[in-house]
Design an enzyme around this catalytic site. Sequence first.
Site, PDB file in Angstrom:
ATOM      1  N   ASP A  15       0.872  -1.161   0.000  1.00 29.60           N
ATOM      2  CA  ASP A  15       0.000   0.000   0.000  1.00 29.60           C
ATOM      3  C   ASP A  15       0.918   1.221   0.000  1.00 29.60           C
ATOM      4  OD1 ASP A  15       0.932   0.298   2.613  1.00 29.60           O
ATOM      5  OD2 ASP A  15      -1.050   0.246   3.539  1.00 29.60           O
ATOM      6  N   CYS A  28       3.494  -2.777   4.039  1.00 31.62           N
ATOM      7  CA  CYS A  28       2.619  -1.675   4.440  1.00 31.62           C
ATOM      8  C   CYS A  28       3.347  -0.919   5.536  1.00 31.62           C
ATOM      9  CB  CYS A  28       1.238  -2.173   4.861  1.00 31.62           C
ATOM     10  SG  CYS A  28       1.162  -3.207   6.333  1.00 31.62           S
ATOM     11  N   THR A  60       3.223  -1.208   8.868  1.00 31.23           N
ATOM     12  CA  THR A  60       3.726  -2.087   9.928  1.00 31.23           C
ATOM     13  C   THR A  60       3.876  -3.545   9.503  1.00 31.23           C
ATOM     14  OG1 THR A  60       1.513  -2.595  10.748  1.00 31.23           O
ATOM     15  CG2 THR A  60       2.644  -0.670  11.728  1.00 31.23           C
ATOM     16  N   HIS A  84       9.058 -23.479  10.530  1.00 30.14           N
ATOM     17  CA  HIS A  84       8.035 -24.068  11.400  1.00 30.14           C
ATOM     18  C   HIS A  84       6.612 -23.905  10.880  1.00 30.14           C
ATOM     19  CE1 HIS A  84      10.734 -23.978  15.241  1.00 30.14           C
ATOM     20  NE2 HIS A  84      11.407 -24.311  14.154  1.00 30.14           N
ATOM     21  N   HIS A 122       6.152 -30.138  12.539  1.00 26.53           N
ATOM     22  CA  HIS A 122       5.639 -28.862  12.049  1.00 26.53           C
ATOM     23  C   HIS A 122       4.581 -29.069  10.959  1.00 26.53           C
ATOM     24  CE1 HIS A 122       8.777 -27.071  14.420  1.00 26.53           C
ATOM     25  NE2 HIS A 122       9.685 -27.771  13.758  1.00 26.53           N
TER      26      HIS A 122
END
Length: 148
Positions: free
Chosen positions: A8, A65, A67, A98, A133
């Site tokens: 974004d 973006c 964060t 994992h 996993h």
Amino acid sequence: MKLAIASDHGGFRLKEAVKAYLAEKGLEVLDFGCTGTESVDFPGYAKKVGDAVNAGEAKLGILCCGTGIGMSIAANKLNGIRAAAVGDVFTAKATREHNDSNILCLGERVTGEGLALAIVDTWLNAEFLGGRHAQRVNAISNLEAELC
């Protein structure tokens, strides 16, 4: 390896830096936008990258973006997507090994470019470990199937 990438407005500059870095490494990058720093809504860009990964057009995806969190929330709404917001190299390695993450989410406002590129390298070079996993990743897929 072919990668899908998008951002974004809050992650545009980081997306461009990551895209250039990947191209220097000889990787093919499909850029799904955005094209500048003018405000846009991120969920549509997360969907474009997630759809490309799910369709096999790209092996993995990267979303940027402010964060990394908004993009990860949006991308994780798509079946088959395991998007991880990452801000350090340990988590980048662990989420591939994992969780078999297939989309990396980065935050331009919280992660410097140098660290972001180290995260990208670590994430791309890590491989899913399978074993115990795989049981957990399968449980996530089963949860998706149950809810959708």
